[in-house]
Scaffold this motif. Structure first.
Motif, PDB file in Angstrom:
ATOM      1  N   GLU A 218       9.971   7.242 -14.311  1.00  0.00           N
ATOM      2  CA  GLU A 218       9.145   6.686 -15.390  1.00  0.00           C
ATOM      3  C   GLU A 218       8.483   7.780 -16.216  1.00  0.00           C
ATOM      4  O   GLU A 218       7.709   7.497 -17.139  1.00  0.00           O
ATOM      5  N   GLY A 219       8.743   9.065 -15.852  1.00  0.00           N
ATOM      6  CA  GLY A 219       8.185  10.189 -16.589  1.00  0.00           C
ATOM      7  C   GLY A 219       6.705  10.416 -16.321  1.00  0.00           C
ATOM      8  O   GLY A 219       5.981  10.958 -17.172  1.00  0.00           O
ATOM      9  N   ILE A 220       6.244  10.015 -15.132  1.00  0.00           N
ATOM     10  CA  ILE A 220       4.819  10.145 -14.782  1.00  0.00           C
ATOM     11  C   ILE A 220       4.638  11.276 -13.775  1.00  0.00           C
ATOM     12  O   ILE A 220       5.356  11.355 -12.775  1.00  0.00           O
ATOM     13  N   ASP A 221       3.684  12.162 -14.057  1.00  0.00           N
ATOM     14  CA  ASP A 221       3.357  13.262 -13.148  1.00  0.00           C
ATOM     15  C   ASP A 221       2.187  12.821 -12.261  1.00  0.00           C
ATOM     16  O   ASP A 221       1.033  12.774 -12.698  1.00  0.00           O
ATOM     17  N   VAL A 222       2.465  12.489 -11.017  1.00  0.00           N
ATOM     18  CA  VAL A 222       1.417  11.947 -10.140  1.00  0.00           C
ATOM     19  C   VAL A 222       0.353  12.995  -9.811  1.00  0.00           C
ATOM     20  O   VAL A 222      -0.781  12.651  -9.440  1.00  0.00           O
ATOM     21  N   LYS A 223       0.693  14.284  -9.932  1.00  0.00           N
ATOM     22  CA  LYS A 223      -0.288  15.320  -9.593  1.00  0.00           C
ATOM     23  C   LYS A 223      -1.462  15.338 -10.567  1.00  0.00           C
ATOM     24  O   LYS A 223      -2.547  15.799 -10.229  1.00  0.00           O
ATOM     25  N   ASN A 224      -1.226  14.841 -11.780  1.00  0.00           N
ATOM     26  CA  ASN A 224      -2.294  14.809 -12.784  1.00  0.00           C
ATOM     27  C   ASN A 224      -2.655  13.372 -13.167  1.00  0.00           C
ATOM     28  O   ASN A 224      -3.097  13.099 -14.270  1.00  0.00           O
ATOM     29  N   CYS A 225      -2.470  12.468 -12.231  1.00  0.00           N
ATOM     30  CA  CYS A 225      -2.657  11.040 -12.506  1.00  0.00           C
ATOM     31  C   CYS A 225      -4.104  10.620 -12.241  1.00  0.00           C
ATOM     32  O   CYS A 225      -4.615  10.811 -11.139  1.00  0.00           O
TER      33      CYS A 225
ATOM     34  N   ARG B  23       6.452   7.406   0.689  1.00  0.00           N
ATOM     35  CA  ARG B  23       6.366   8.389  -0.381  1.00  0.00           C
ATOM     36  C   ARG B  23       7.732   8.901  -0.804  1.00  0.00           C
ATOM     37  O   ARG B  23       7.999   9.077  -1.988  1.00  0.00           O
ATOM     38  N   HIS B  24       8.580   9.189   0.192  1.00  0.00           N
ATOM     39  CA  HIS B  24       9.863   9.818  -0.143  1.00  0.00           C
ATOM     40  C   HIS B  24      10.753   8.896  -0.979  1.00  0.00           C
ATOM     41  O   HIS B  24      11.679   9.358  -1.667  1.00  0.00           O
TER      42      HIS B  24
ATOM     43  N   PHE C  19      -3.492   2.267  -3.615  1.00  0.00           N
ATOM     44  CA  PHE C  19      -3.026   3.639  -3.456  1.00  0.00           C
ATOM     45  C   PHE C  19      -4.042   4.408  -2.608  1.00  0.00           C
ATOM     46  O   PHE C  19      -5.262   4.203  -2.737  1.00  0.00           O
ATOM     47  N   ILE C  20      -3.536   5.280  -1.771  1.00  0.00           N
ATOM     48  CA  ILE C  20      -4.413   6.203  -1.060  1.00  0.00           C
ATOM     49  C   ILE C  20      -4.117   7.605  -1.567  1.00  0.00           C
ATOM     50  O   ILE C  20      -2.978   8.084  -1.470  1.00  0.00           O
ATOM     51  N   THR C  21      -5.107   8.240  -2.141  1.00  0.00           N
ATOM     52  CA  THR C  21      -4.977   9.617  -2.614  1.00  0.00           C
ATOM     53  C   THR C  21      -6.025  10.457  -1.901  1.00  0.00           C
ATOM     54  O   THR C  21      -6.940   9.917  -1.271  1.00  0.00           O
ATOM     55  N   GLY C  22      -5.925  11.750  -2.001  1.00  0.00           N
ATOM     56  CA  GLY C  22      -6.923  12.554  -1.308  1.00  0.00           C
ATOM     57  C   GLY C  22      -6.806  14.030  -1.557  1.00  0.00           C
ATOM     58  O   GLY C  22      -5.969  14.494  -2.341  1.00  0.00           O
ATOM     59  N   GLU C  23      -7.666  14.762  -0.844  1.00  0.00           N
ATOM     60  CA  GLU C  23      -7.642  16.214  -0.908  1.00  0.00           C
ATOM     61  C   GLU C  23      -7.958  16.784   0.463  1.00  0.00           C
ATOM     62  O   GLU C  23      -8.725  16.202   1.240  1.00  0.00           O
ATOM     63  N   LEU C  24      -7.349  17.916   0.750  1.00  0.00           N
ATOM     64  CA  LEU C  24      -7.529  18.588   2.034  1.00  0.00           C
ATOM     65  C   LEU C  24      -8.067  19.984   1.772  1.00  0.00           C
ATOM     66  O   LEU C  24      -7.474  20.756   1.018  1.00  0.00           O
ATOM     67  N   LYS C  25      -9.219  20.282   2.394  1.00  0.00           N
ATOM     68  CA  LYS C  25      -9.840  21.599   2.261  1.00  0.00           C
ATOM     69  C   LYS C  25      -9.852  22.300   3.610  1.00  0.00           C
ATOM     70  O   LYS C  25      -9.994  21.653   4.649  1.00  0.00           O
TER      71      LYS C  25
ATOM     72  N   ILE D 220       0.837  -1.182   0.000  1.00  0.00           N
ATOM     73  CA  ILE D 220       0.000   0.000   0.000  1.00  0.00           C
ATOM     74  C   ILE D 220       0.879   1.241   0.000  1.00  0.00           C
ATOM     75  O   ILE D 220       1.995   1.217   0.533  1.00  0.00           O
ATOM     76  N   ALA D 221       0.402   2.308  -0.628  1.00  0.00           N
ATOM     77  CA  ALA D 221       1.209   3.536  -0.718  1.00  0.00           C
ATOM     78  C   ALA D 221       0.301   4.755  -0.677  1.00  0.00           C
ATOM     79  O   ALA D 221      -0.827   4.723  -1.186  1.00  0.00           O
ATOM     80  N   LEU D 222       0.802   5.825  -0.080  1.00  0.00           N
ATOM     81  CA  LEU D 222       0.102   7.105  -0.027  1.00  0.00           C
ATOM     82  C   LEU D 222       0.750   8.048  -1.027  1.00  0.00           C
ATOM     83  O   LEU D 222       1.966   8.270  -0.981  1.00  0.00           O
ATOM     84  N   LEU D 223      -0.056   8.605  -1.950  1.00  0.00           N
ATOM     85  CA  LEU D 223       0.462   9.545  -2.936  1.00  0.00           C
ATOM     86  C   LEU D 223       0.202  10.981  -2.497  1.00  0.00           C
ATOM     87  O   LEU D 223      -0.326  11.232  -1.403  1.00  0.00           O
ATOM     88  N   ASP D 224       0.526  11.921  -3.351  1.00  0.00           N
ATOM     89  CA  ASP D 224       0.337  13.339  -3.021  1.00  0.00           C
ATOM     90  C   ASP D 224      -1.127  13.680  -2.784  1.00  0.00           C
ATOM     91  O   ASP D 224      -2.021  13.008  -3.291  1.00  0.00           O
ATOM     92  N   MET D 225      -1.327  14.769  -2.071  1.00  0.00           N
ATOM     93  CA  MET D 225      -2.668  15.191  -1.688  1.00  0.00           C
ATOM     94  C   MET D 225      -2.957  16.572  -2.261  1.00  0.00           C
ATOM     95  O   MET D 225      -2.152  17.491  -2.147  1.00  0.00           O
TER      96      MET D 225
END
Length: 743
Positions: free
Chosen positions: A72-79, A62-63, A96-102, A24-29
């Motif tokens: 691999e030339g992949i932009d995770v922010k627009n994945c 993540r680090h 994968f765990i992705t998310g957003e913080l408001k 399991i992995a946590l990506l950018d938020m």
């Protein structure tokens, strides 16, 4: 809660199409209105640390992962989904765990999506909200994430430190379905899941498998047996209270001088304490500005400054009470500890002490006083309102321990003190619970895991009326989730949650002769797993009117009905109670002739038949036919039509006289009659002299049988309206009962 060193494997067999996650992995938020990355990084670090604490899977940090993805030339922010699935396949990651913080003000809203690589789709969404900053949000998400992953079947084990003291209210035998979950504890700590609809949470059932600090049966049972014996304290309440409230302190007045004026007319030390308590709670406001800006200084809580500013936080209240009591010659002590106060919810844990109150030493006895909570409360608008509360004056230790836990265990003033773990597990009750003298029946706890239905038992004085509400984490309230039954003081509250997730069950109360608002008495945290048994809730009732009309049920109705045909809803009541209905579509438009009132043995029945494949609302009204007033709502249902196409079958149009005279229609039950067909009319009605079918200006009399029914066979050769009319005993005119149409 003291964390256990060992872990307990919980094996969950699920009839789901997903597999256990190995990696399991946590990506950018994503962030909205969060200017700094500091809280985002802190939050993601907290989530990763919580995931790391579990041995049920491998965590890819993540680090280390992000640089590999970048190669691999992949932009995770627009994945998006396809991109995430490709990354998972390349990197050997299952989830994968992705998310957003408001952020809005001090409110944070976190949404986490759990993406299943093998399915290339989001399988679960977790939502956490904090009204009290980032630390509170981090605490909530840490408690939730591993449990949600486990309950959803993504991981096969979860650390015991994540399992809250809870129950599984297991499925009824007639509700078992394919793919039902089986929960097993190993090794040698398993307990059977009873085949009941309801269960109550008892931490003794779980033994050391749930907590390293098991609750002691005798102690907890003793606390649940709440006593309300009156203690005779020598205080002239009206005189002392009135005198204290009239005293206004003078500019630059010293504490000692104010104390001297407050106790001038007091006959003993108890009256001195009373005068001091009443004066503080009537004159010192809570300093909400300092509290919410986290700007609490020593100077602001120093007694002379509290007296000068007329506001403070809890430590200032405790300090000025302590000094006034000392000036009156009474020994007092400031207590610091943990309190289930503003914004607290069942299941919350404290990171540090947050409150102060007082212990009084008098006549070789000790008493508890909390001037802060006695003065008033802070509303959702963050404004303080004076609202004097007598409960926090000389409060019984056995009562205050439900909400106040001192850092020094000796100051609990209990014969057998609680641990912090036990304090957390106590049901969350407020002062109104004690003010209304409500009693808990059986062992109650602060939270429950409910798979289908929950039952809670109380003794509630008959002069107290109650109200229940169920809300989710976003404060959305759900109708048709609760029901209560009262027999004298014995009260049972039932809950059927609407779906998986976390909820708060709240119970409110007030006196029957009180026109004011209901007041909160107790809250319970309700957790519902993903594999819960679907239910249809409980009928929404207007309990006051149900009680007024003496209406009862042989079996309580559901709230939601999925119908492809008609259903009968039965009410038991006297013949003096008459009913009417209102059937509406989802736009609030009333639809006639889809519900019909019928007399049944011992009461009344409502026949319901949906017109189509939509959702409808049925509201039932009742009144005493001896009263001239209007009908009042007594019950409400959601009718989900499962009819294919359009259901052209309708009931005959019904007039109020049919219900008020105990009408029962045997046939014909359809409102539209076919031209050229003959129909058998069979109707029962109380106190009828004569009954006729009227069509095309022709009156045809029905014959009364030995069973009391009126019957007629009639062929219709012309289209048009058909009326059924009767002449009642003591009346000269005919009254229309029912109306049909020949088509």
């Amino acid at each position: 809660m003291v964390k256990m060193l060992k872990k307990i494997t919980l094996i969950l067999f699920l009839g789901l199409g997903c597999c256990w996650a190995n990696t399991i992995a946590l990506l950018d938020m994503k962030r909205f209105n969060v200017k700094s990355m500091k809280p985002v990084n802190a939050l993601m670090g907290a989530i990763e640390n919580e995931l790391k604490n579990n041995d049920g899977y491998e965590l890819r940090r993540r680090h280390k992962l992000l640089p590999e993805i970048a190669k691999e030339g992949i932009d995770v922010k627009n994945c998006e989904h396809d991109c995430l699935a490709r990354i998972g396949a390349l990197m050997g990651i299952d989830l994968f765990i992705t998310g957003e913080l408001k952020k809005a003000g001090n409110v944070y809203l976190l949404t986490l999506d759990i993406f299943n690589v093998s399915k290339a789709s989001i399988q679960k969404t977790i939502t956490c909200r904090s009204n009290n900053g980032m630390m509170k949000l981090m605490e909530k998400v840490r408690k939730k994430i591993n449990v949600v992953l486990f309950e959803s079947g993504f991981i096969r084990e979860v650390s015991a430190s994540h399992i809250e003291d809870s129950i599984v209210a297991s499925k009824d035998t007639h509700s078992e379905k394919d793919g039902a979950a089986v929960l097993e504890l190993v090794p040698n700590v398993s307990r059977e899941l009873s085949n009941k609809k309801t269960s109550s949470l008892d931490p003794r059932d779980s033994k050391d498998s749930i907590s390293s600090t098991p609750l002691r049966k005798e102690k907890m049972t003793g606390l649940m047996n709440i006593e309300y014996d009156e203690v005779d304290i020598p205080i002239r309440y009206d005189l002392i209270d009135d005198s204290a409230r009239k005293i206004k302190n003078e500019p630059n007045e010293r504490i000692e001088a104010l104390a001297e004026r407050l106790i001038k007319n007091c006959a003993n030390d108890y009256e001195k304490l009373r005068a001091i308590y009443v004066w503080i709670t009537s004159n010192i406001a809570y300093d909400v500005e300092s509290y919410f800006s986290d700007d609490i200084t020593y100077e602001k809580v120093e007694p002379s400054n509290v007296l000068r500013s007329k506001k403070s936080v809890c430590s200032g209240y405790a300090n000025i009470f302590d000094q006034l009591a000392a000036s009156a010659g009474i020994s007092s002590q400031v207590v610091t500890g943990y309190a289930k106060g503003y914004s607290f919810k069942p299941g919350d844990k404290f990171s540090e002490s947050n409150h102060a109150w007082n212990v009084i030493h008098l006549d070789s006895k000790k008493y508890l006083i909390d001037c802060t909570w006695g003065a008033g409360n802070v509303g959702e608008d963050r404004k303080f309102q004076f609202d004097y509360n007598d409960f926090f004056f000389l409060t019984k230790p056995e009562h205050l321990i439900f909400t106040h836990f001192p850092e020094d265990s000796e100051l609990q003033l209990l014969k057998d003190g609680l641990t912090m773990d036990e304090f957390y597990r106590l049901p969350y009750v407020r002062s109104n619970f004690f003010n209304y003298q409500i009693e808990l029946v059986g062992d109650h706890h602060n939270q429950y895991m409910v798979d289908y239905q929950l039952e809670l038992n109380f003794n509630i004085p008959e002069e107290i009326k109650i109200l229940c509400a169920l809300k989710d984490e976003n404060d959305k309230q759900y109708e048709g989730a609760t029901y209560y039954n009262r027999e004298s003081v014995k009260t049972k509250i039932f809950l059927r949650p609407p779906g998986s997730g976390d909820y708060t069950l709240s119970v409110f109360a007030k006196k029957y002769n009180d026109d004011g608002k209901y007041e909160g008495c107790m809250d319970y945290m309700i957790r519902v797993p993903d594999n819960h048994v679907k239910n249809n809730g409980y009928v929404k009732l207007w309990y006051d009117k149900i009680s007024e009309h003496g209406i009862t049920f042989t079996e309580i109705h559901s709230y939601n009905y999925d119908l492809n045909d008609e259903v009968m809803l039965s009410y038991l009541c006297s013949d003096d109670i008459v009913f009417s209905t209102k059937f509406e579509d989802d736009q609030g438009r009333e639809l006639e002739q889809y519900a019909m009132v019928q007399k049944i043995d011992g009461g009344c029945g409502i026949l319901v038949m949906p017109p189509g494949n939509d959702a409808y609302t049925l509201t039932v009204f009742a009144k005493n036919k001896k009263d001239e007033g209007s009908y009042s709502g007594i019950a409400q249902y959601v009718i989900n039509g499962l009819v294919e196409g359009v259901n052209k079958k309708i009931y005959p149009k019904q007039y109020g006289s049919f219900s008020s005279h105990g009408g029962k229609l045997n046939s014909p039950m359809i409102g539209d009659l076919n031209l050229g067909e003959d129909y058998d009319f069979s109707v029962y009605l109380d106190n009828v002299l004569e009954m006729n079918v009227i069509h095309d200006g022709k009156w045809t009399k029905l014959e009364k049988t030995s069973k009391g029914t009126f019957e007629l066979n009639r062929l219709f050769t012309k289209k048009g309206k058909v009326s059924l009319a009767a002449k009642m005993v003591g009346e000269d005119k005919f009254t229309t009962l029912l109306e049909y149409v020949v088509i």
